[in-house]
Design a protein around this motif. Structure first.
Motif, short mmCIF file in Angstrom:
data_model
loop_
_atom_site.label_atom_id
_atom_site.label_comp_id
_atom_site.label_asym_id
_atom_site.label_seq_id
_atom_site.Cartn_x
_atom_site.Cartn_y
_atom_site.Cartn_z
N PRO A 52 7.30 12.92 -0.87
CA PRO A 52 6.80 12.56 0.46
C PRO A 52 6.08 11.21 0.51
CG PRO A 52 5.22 13.98 -0.62
CD PRO A 52 6.34 13.77 -1.61
N TYR A 53 6.11 10.44 -0.59
CA TYR A 53 5.39 9.17 -0.61
C TYR A 53 6.31 8.01 -0.25
CZ TYR A 53 1.73 11.87 -2.72
OH TYR A 53 0.76 12.82 -2.92
N VAL A 54 5.75 7.06 0.50
CA VAL A 54 6.50 5.86 0.88
C VAL A 54 5.58 4.65 0.73
CG1 VAL A 54 7.98 7.07 2.54
CG2 VAL A 54 5.83 6.05 3.33
N TRP A 55 6.16 3.52 0.44
CA TRP A 55 5.40 2.29 0.48
C TRP A 55 5.19 1.88 1.94
CZ3 TRP A 55 2.75 1.21 -3.55
CH2 TRP A 55 3.23 1.47 -4.83
N SER A 56 4.33 0.92 2.17
CA SER A 56 3.92 0.57 3.53
C SER A 56 5.02 -0.04 4.37
CB SER A 56 2.72 -0.38 3.48
OG SER A 56 2.97 -1.49 2.64
N PHE A 57 6.18 -0.30 3.78
CA PHE A 57 7.33 -0.79 4.54
C PHE A 57 8.31 0.35 4.81
CE2 PHE A 57 7.57 -1.66 0.02
CZ PHE A 57 8.70 -0.96 -0.36
N GLU A 58 7.89 1.59 4.58
CA GLU A 58 8.70 2.81 4.70
C GLU A 58 9.74 2.83 3.59
OE1 GLU A 58 9.54 6.41 5.65
OE2 GLU A 58 8.41 5.55 7.30
N GLY A 59 11.00 2.64 3.90
CA GLY A 59 12.02 2.70 2.85
C GLY A 59 12.21 4.12 2.36
N ALA A 87 0.85 -1.19 0.00
CA ALA A 87 0.00 0.00 0.00
C ALA A 87 0.89 1.25 0.00
CB ALA A 87 -0.91 0.00 1.22
N LEU A 88 0.35 2.33 -0.57
CA LEU A 88 1.10 3.58 -0.66
C LEU A 88 0.63 4.56 0.42
CD1 LEU A 88 3.25 5.08 -2.42
CD2 LEU A 88 1.33 6.07 -3.69
N PHE A 89 1.58 5.28 1.01
CA PHE A 89 1.27 6.26 2.05
C PHE A 89 1.90 7.61 1.73
CE2 PHE A 89 0.27 2.46 4.37
CZ PHE A 89 -0.63 2.84 5.35
N PHE A 90 1.21 8.67 2.15
CA PHE A 90 1.78 10.01 2.16
C PHE A 90 2.37 10.26 3.54
CE2 PHE A 90 1.48 14.52 3.23
CZ PHE A 90 2.11 15.11 2.14
N LYS A 91 3.62 10.69 3.60
CA LYS A 91 4.28 10.99 4.86
C LYS A 91 4.34 12.50 5.07
CE LYS A 91 8.42 9.98 7.61
NZ LYS A 91 9.74 9.29 7.62
N HIS A 92 3.60 12.97 6.06
CA HIS A 92 3.54 14.39 6.36
C HIS A 92 4.85 14.86 6.99
CE1 HIS A 92 2.02 18.21 7.98
NE2 HIS A 92 0.93 18.05 7.23
N GLN A 93 5.12 16.16 6.86
CA GLN A 93 6.35 16.70 7.45
C GLN A 93 6.35 16.58 8.97
OE1 GLN A 93 6.60 20.69 5.78
NE2 GLN A 93 8.09 19.98 4.27
N ASN A 94 5.15 16.43 9.57
CA ASN A 94 5.10 16.26 11.03
C ASN A 94 5.33 14.82 11.46
OD1 ASN A 94 2.70 14.86 10.57
ND2 ASN A 94 1.36 16.50 11.32
N PRO A 119 11.93 4.95 -12.75
CA PRO A 119 12.12 3.84 -11.82
C PRO A 119 11.84 4.21 -10.37
CG PRO A 119 14.23 4.79 -12.36
CD PRO A 119 13.21 5.50 -13.21
N ASP A 120 11.60 5.50 -10.10
CA ASP A 120 11.38 5.95 -8.74
C ASP A 120 10.18 6.88 -8.70
OD1 ASP A 120 11.87 6.29 -5.99
OD2 ASP A 120 14.04 6.34 -6.32
N PHE A 121 9.78 7.28 -7.50
CA PHE A 121 8.63 8.16 -7.33
C PHE A 121 8.81 9.47 -8.10
CE2 PHE A 121 8.13 5.85 -3.17
CZ PHE A 121 6.87 5.32 -3.43
N PRO A 122 7.69 10.10 -8.52
CA PRO A 122 7.78 11.42 -9.15
C PRO A 122 8.45 12.42 -8.22
CG PRO A 122 5.59 10.48 -9.47
CD PRO A 122 6.31 9.58 -8.49
N THR A 123 9.09 13.42 -8.81
CA THR A 123 9.81 14.43 -8.02
C THR A 123 8.99 15.68 -7.79
OG1 THR A 123 10.84 15.24 -10.06
CG2 THR A 123 12.06 13.59 -8.77
N SER A 124 7.75 15.73 -8.31
CA SER A 124 6.86 16.86 -8.08
C SER A 124 5.42 16.33 -8.08
CB SER A 124 7.04 17.93 -9.17
OG SER A 124 6.77 17.39 -10.45
N PRO A 125 4.47 17.09 -7.54
CA PRO A 125 3.09 16.60 -7.43
C PRO A 125 2.48 16.23 -8.78
CG PRO A 125 3.40 18.54 -6.05
CD PRO A 125 4.64 18.41 -6.89
#
Length: 333
Positions: A259-266, A84-91, A176-182
């Protein structure tokens, strides 16, 4: 919004058989019967679609134990899942990103699809092997495999890619990696499995060495024949998932890292991975793969169900933990 798959259009050729269909979300839980059989919960959260025989331990012919499926093809009780994909807030808090259908609304007959992903079974990757020379052999009961790894941080796996979607559904270049902008329309993720099998093992200790990927570039391209070590040509399995990141765009501060991470963090999107558990009923998938003159539905050889019906298929909550809203940590972490 109109979603058009350029890859899908490339498949529509008279000499290539294949399937492309939608599956609604079955459940979102910490279960992984391939990598962590018997563990409830597993280490990290997964987004799961397919048959309702899904549970912590799955062996043998799962199609004989399922009574419904979230997939359009009603004879397909297989299970397909990704992290699953998660958004990681700055807090430091996390929020799970919802999934939306690859074809939202009433396009391609997918009205009623809830979340889920699109599944492909194709022959395109091994086009240099003609069907007559090496017919596609579908998976035996009990077969399973994975692609990618949550521990990958270096060279990306072939065929595991991201695309940034525009508000109108247009796709950006594969990365191969997450987008670098929204991404105004969300993040489009592809999981592309190997298509050669050793012909002996239903699984392997790492869930990957019993299969082989002849592709050296990306995704749906013509590929060399299967090697002698893995001589059996299987259907090419691919998932496409759209993660609706639009609600988090205003929280992504300009100039800050992804700011996105998979459910295992990383720390990287290169940990993208997926699991597959075969569960087609009888010879249904083989019937479709034996056809060579059409795409999408096996030339009518398969029975379909309305996605409104498919979306009613469920499984119980085996773990019993909250995965919605803002969370202080990732489930299992």
């Amino acid at each position: 919004m109109k979603w058009v798959s350029v890859r899908a259009l490339a498949f529509i050729a008279p000499v290539q058989a294949g399937l492309r269909f939608q599956c609604s979300t079955l459940t979102i839980q910490r279960l992984d019967p391939v990598v962590q059989p018997g563990s409830a919960p597993s280490a990290h959260l997964h987004h799961i679609v397919g048959g309702n025989a899904f549970n912590a331990t799955m062996t043998g012919d799962v199609a004989t134990r399922a009574t419904c499926t979230t997939c359009e093809m009603s004879e397909d009780f297989s299970n397909y899942w990704t992290a699953a994909l998660f958004f990681k807030h700055q807090n430091g808090s996390y929020h799970r990103v919802p999934v939306i259908p690859v074809n939202p609304g009433n396009l391609d007959g997918y009205s009623g699809t809830q979340g889920g992903l699109t599944v492909y079974y194709t022959q395109h990757d091994l086009i240099r092997d003609t069907i007559a020379q090496n017919p596609v052999k579908t998976f035996p009961a009990g077969f399973r495999m994975t692609v990618g790894s949550p521990t990958t941080t270096g060279a990306p796996h072939v065929g595991l890619r991201y695309q940034c979607l525009s508000a109108g559904g247009g796709r950006g270049p594969e990365t191969p990696d997450f987008p670098t902008s929204p991404c105004a329309g969300g993040i489009f993720v592809t999981n592309h499995f190997p298509a050669c099998w050793d012909g002996k093992n239903l699984d392997s200790p790492d869930h990957q060495t019993h299969v082989y990927n002849t592709i050296t570039s990306d995704g749906f391209v013509a590929a060399p024949a299967c090697p002698a070590s893995h001589p059996v040509r299987m259907p090419q399995v691919t998932y496409e998932t759209v993660w609706d990141t639009s609600k988090f765009n205003s929280l992504w501060t300009s100039g800050t890292p992804n700011p996105y991470v998979w459910s295992f963090e990383g720390g990287f999107g290169r940990g993208n991975h997926a699991d597959y558990m075969f569960g087609w009923k009888g010879d249904a998938l083989q019937r479709a793969m034996d056809k060579s003159e059409c795409f999408y539905d096996g030339c009518g050889s398969l029975t379909k169900q309305a996605m409104k019906t498919a979306s009613t298929c469920t499984v119980k909550d085996f773990v019993g933990e909250n995965t919605d809203g803002w969370l202080p940590k990732l489930p299992g972490m």
